[in-house]
Design a protein around this motif. Structure first.
Motif, PDB file in Angstrom:
ATOM      1  N   SER A 135       0.842  -1.206   0.000  1.00 10.71           N
ATOM      2  CA  SER A 135       0.000   0.000   0.000  1.00 10.71           C
ATOM      3  C   SER A 135       0.872   1.250   0.000  1.00 10.71           C
ATOM      4  N   TYR A 136       0.300   2.322  -0.551  1.00 11.90           N
ATOM      5  CA  TYR A 136       0.929   3.648  -0.469  1.00 11.90           C
ATOM      6  C   TYR A 136       0.109   4.444   0.538  1.00 11.90           C
ATOM      7  N   ASP A 137       0.711   4.916   1.601  1.00 18.37           N
ATOM      8  CA  ASP A 137       0.009   5.719   2.612  1.00 18.37           C
ATOM      9  C   ASP A 137      -1.324   5.065   3.010  1.00 18.37           C
ATOM     10  N   LYS A 138      -1.262   3.816   3.354  1.00 17.70           N
ATOM     11  CA  LYS A 138      -2.443   3.030   3.799  1.00 17.70           C
ATOM     12  C   LYS A 138      -3.463   2.774   2.687  1.00 17.70           C
ATOM     13  N   GLU A 139      -3.202   3.263   1.473  1.00 14.53           N
ATOM     14  CA  GLU A 139      -4.100   2.978   0.343  1.00 14.53           C
ATOM     15  C   GLU A 139      -3.618   1.653  -0.277  1.00 14.53           C
ATOM     16  N   PRO A 140      -4.425   0.564  -0.137  1.00 14.58           N
ATOM     17  CA  PRO A 140      -3.935  -0.708  -0.678  1.00 14.58           C
ATOM     18  C   PRO A 140      -3.831  -0.671  -2.205  1.00 14.58           C
ATOM     19  N   ILE A 141      -2.699  -1.093  -2.712  1.00 17.59           N
ATOM     20  CA  ILE A 141      -2.475  -1.088  -4.175  1.00 17.59           C
ATOM     21  C   ILE A 141      -2.420  -2.527  -4.699  1.00 17.59           C
ATOM     22  N   LEU A 142      -1.654  -3.370  -4.029  1.00 12.70           N
ATOM     23  CA  LEU A 142      -1.546  -4.776  -4.454  1.00 12.70           C
ATOM     24  C   LEU A 142      -2.076  -5.665  -3.344  1.00 12.70           C
ATOM     25  N   GLU A 143      -2.901  -6.652  -3.723  1.00 11.85           N
ATOM     26  CA  GLU A 143      -3.505  -7.506  -2.710  1.00 11.85           C
ATOM     27  C   GLU A 143      -3.300  -8.965  -3.083  1.00 11.85           C
ATOM     28  N   ASN A 144      -2.543  -9.620  -2.249  1.00 16.07           N
ATOM     29  CA  ASN A 144      -2.414 -11.054  -2.394  1.00 16.07           C
ATOM     30  C   ASN A 144      -1.948 -11.492  -3.788  1.00 16.07           C
ATOM     31  N   ILE A 145      -0.837 -10.948  -4.222  1.00 11.77           N
ATOM     32  CA  ILE A 145      -0.300 -11.311  -5.545  1.00 11.77           C
ATOM     33  C   ILE A 145       0.528 -12.590  -5.417  1.00 11.77           C
TER      34      ILE A 145
ATOM     35  N   SER B 171       3.535  -1.122 -12.374  1.00 14.64           N
ATOM     36  CA  SER B 171       4.871  -0.552 -12.118  1.00 14.64           C
ATOM     37  C   SER B 171       5.248  -0.727 -10.660  1.00 14.64           C
ATOM     38  N   THR B 172       4.246  -0.606  -9.786  1.00 14.08           N
ATOM     39  CA  THR B 172       4.512  -0.793  -8.359  1.00 14.08           C
ATOM     40  C   THR B 172       5.051  -2.202  -8.124  1.00 14.08           C
ATOM     41  N   PHE B 173       4.418  -3.174  -8.787  1.00 14.13           N
ATOM     42  CA  PHE B 173       4.878  -4.553  -8.623  1.00 14.13           C
ATOM     43  C   PHE B 173       6.312  -4.706  -9.150  1.00 14.13           C
ATOM     44  N   LEU B 174       6.592  -4.069 -10.293  1.00 15.17           N
ATOM     45  CA  LEU B 174       7.941  -4.178 -10.865  1.00 15.17           C
ATOM     46  C   LEU B 174       8.988  -3.550  -9.927  1.00 15.17           C
ATOM     47  N   ARG B 175       8.595  -2.457  -9.246  1.00 17.11           N
ATOM     48  CA  ARG B 175       9.510  -1.819  -8.274  1.00 17.11           C
ATOM     49  C   ARG B 175       9.819  -2.780  -7.124  1.00 17.11           C
ATOM     50  N   LEU B 176       8.799  -3.556  -6.734  1.00 16.22           N
ATOM     51  CA  LEU B 176       9.038  -4.555  -5.677  1.00 16.22           C
ATOM     52  C   LEU B 176      10.010  -5.618  -6.186  1.00 16.22           C
TER      53      LEU B 176
ATOM     54  N   PRO C 296       7.474  -4.909   0.051  1.00 12.40           N
ATOM     55  CA  PRO C 296       6.052  -5.205   0.275  1.00 12.40           C
ATOM     56  C   PRO C 296       5.686  -5.040   1.749  1.00 12.40           C
ATOM     57  N   ASP C 297       4.384  -4.794   2.015  1.00 13.42           N
ATOM     58  CA  ASP C 297       3.919  -4.749   3.411  1.00 13.42           C
ATOM     59  C   ASP C 297       4.001  -6.150   4.004  1.00 13.42           C
ATOM     60  N   SER C 298       3.638  -7.126   3.193  1.00 13.92           N
ATOM     61  CA  SER C 298       3.791  -8.518   3.619  1.00 13.92           C
ATOM     62  C   SER C 298       3.927  -9.389   2.378  1.00 13.92           C
ATOM     63  N   GLY C 299       4.291 -10.625   2.604  1.00 14.25           N
ATOM     64  CA  GLY C 299       4.517 -11.550   1.488  1.00 14.25           C
ATOM     65  C   GLY C 299       5.990 -11.573   1.103  1.00 14.25           C
TER      66      GLY C 299
ATOM     67  N   GLY D 193      -5.846  -6.902 -12.067  1.00 13.47           N
ATOM     68  CA  GLY D 193      -7.089  -6.140 -11.924  1.00 13.47           C
ATOM     69  C   GLY D 193      -6.805  -4.911 -11.079  1.00 13.47           C
ATOM     70  N   SER D 194      -7.851  -4.119 -10.810  1.00 15.08           N
ATOM     71  CA  SER D 194      -7.554  -2.867 -10.109  1.00 15.08           C
ATOM     72  C   SER D 194      -8.249  -2.769  -8.756  1.00 15.08           C
ATOM     73  N   SER D 195      -7.725  -1.877  -7.958  1.00 13.06           N
ATOM     74  CA  SER D 195      -8.337  -1.372  -6.715  1.00 13.06           C
ATOM     75  C   SER D 195      -8.780  -2.358  -5.673  1.00 13.06           C
ATOM     76  N   PRO D 196      -7.979  -2.853  -4.831  1.00 16.25           N
ATOM     77  CA  PRO D 196      -6.547  -3.033  -5.034  1.00 16.25           C
ATOM     78  C   PRO D 196      -6.321  -4.178  -6.020  1.00 16.25           C
ATOM     79  N   SER D 197      -5.122  -4.194  -6.583  1.00 16.75           N
ATOM     80  CA  SER D 197      -4.866  -5.097  -7.692  1.00 16.75           C
ATOM     81  C   SER D 197      -4.643  -6.545  -7.254  1.00 16.75           C
ATOM     82  N   LYS D 198      -5.345  -7.425  -7.957  1.00 12.13           N
ATOM     83  CA  LYS D 198      -5.096  -8.874  -7.800  1.00 12.13           C
ATOM     84  C   LYS D 198      -4.814  -9.408  -9.196  1.00 12.13           C
ATOM     85  N   ILE D 199      -4.294 -10.613  -9.279  1.00 16.55           N
ATOM     86  CA  ILE D 199      -4.143 -11.224 -10.608  1.00 16.55           C
ATOM     87  C   ILE D 199      -5.525 -11.765 -10.991  1.00 16.55           C
ATOM     88  N   ILE D 200      -6.072 -11.263 -12.098  1.00 11.66           N
ATOM     89  CA  ILE D 200      -7.413 -11.712 -12.462  1.00 11.66           C
ATOM     90  C   ILE D 200      -7.404 -12.713 -13.626  1.00 11.66           C
TER      91      ILE D 200
END
Ligand SMILES: Nc1ncnc2c1ncn2[C@@H]1O[C@H](COP(=O)(O)OP(=O)(O)OP(=O)(O)O)[C@@H](O)[C@H]1O
Length: 263
Positions: free
Chosen positions: A12-22, A43-48, A55-58, A211-218
């Motif tokens: 998440s960025y500033d508590k805004e979840p961006i990636l969820e359970n990837i 891009s966020t995932f690529l930065r990780l 990541p926050d977790s995982g 997918g979006s908000s927060p992003s999962k693999i769809i």
């Protein structure tokens, strides 16, 4: 050469979840395209993956080792060419090479840089030119040249051709495919972010749709070798066309759902 395993990544960025359970499984030598609508977190995932954020977790495993921070084992190519404007193209490349090949002489590093400049279709004279003396396509070729000359087993590419015209883009897609394919013994694992379905179909051995908000693999698709279409057969091959429609449908549905949620 290592497989990559992505386990339950949350970010998440500033508590805004961006990636969820990837979660992902990537085999060494795969050409992976990450597809999804703008802003979904590719891009966020690529930065990780690059180790530029945590990541926050995982956990992301490269082989058996959890990924920790940036490493020369993972090269990165961004859309904006990422060359220092105050250095010549050659110095930009040699500067990076010096970090990896610490014991090589400047002469050998220059030789290596020139070898890869040729491989990406640039003239020797490019070595002494400043980035602002090159076209966008030439700058991106130089950035790709630098990445391949560094020879990382994993290459992370974030919409590297997004800013280029269609013809240059097609040439550079072919060039990267060629560089990746030819290196059979030691094939790089490439993670390539794009929002262009056709680009993903042309390049990838595996596609992950975010997918979006927060992003999962769809959606995930893996190609068997014999299924892989090339540029000439891409729009003649019925299965590729069917997959193309399916991917466009999945991404559009995701955009529509987000619009409905936002009402
Ligand atoms: N440094 C940051 N601080 C706060 N929010 C950010 C930051 N970087 C990105 N975001 C937000 O995170 C979300 C995901 O952004 P990201 O750039 O990863 O998406 P993307 O799928 O790569 O988009 P695009 O295809 O447009 O490049 C977006 O909502 C974006 O506004």
């Amino acid at each position: 050469m290592h497989d990559i395993k992505v386990e339950n990544i949350m970010f998440s960025y500033d508590k805004e979840p961006i990636l969820e359970n990837i979660n992902m499984k990537i085999e060494a030598g795969d050409f992976v395209c990450l597809l999804g609508q703008s802003g979904c977190g590719k891009s966020t995932f690529l930065r990780l993956m690059a180790g530029l954020s945590e990541p926050d977790s995982g956990t992301i495993f490269v082989g058996d080792n959890p990924l920790q921070g940036a490493s020369l084992d993972r090269g990165v190519v961004f859309q904006d060419y990422s060359l220092f404007p105050w250095l010549t193209t050659g110095k930009n490349i040699v500067l990076s090479l010096q970090q990896k090949f610490k014991n090589e002489s400047k002469k050998d590093l220059k030789k290596r840089a020139l070898y890869y400049l040729k491989k990406v279709g640039l003239e020797e004279s490019t070595f002494d030119k400043y980035p602002n003396e090159l076209s966008g396509g030439m700058r991106q070729r130089s950035a790709i040249c630098r990445s391949f000359a560094l020879d990382p087993p994993i290459l992370l590419m974030d919409e590297p051709f997004g800013a280029l015209d269609a013809v240059t883009r097609a040439k550079l897609q072919d060039m990267v495919l060629d560089l990746w394919r030819k290196d059979k013994e030691n094939r790089k694992t490439i993670l390539f972010v794009t929002h262009d379905v056709d680009e993903a179909l042309l390049l990838s051995t595996k596609i992950f749709v975010f997918g979006s908000s927060p992003s999962k693999i769809i959606y995930t698709h893996s190609f068997k070798d014999e299924e892989k279409a090339d540029r000439d057969s891409l729009f003649k091959n019925e299965e590729a066309l069917e997959l193309r429609n399916k991917l466009i449908h999945i991404i559009n549905r995701d955009i529509e759902e987000k619009l409905i949620e936002g009402r």
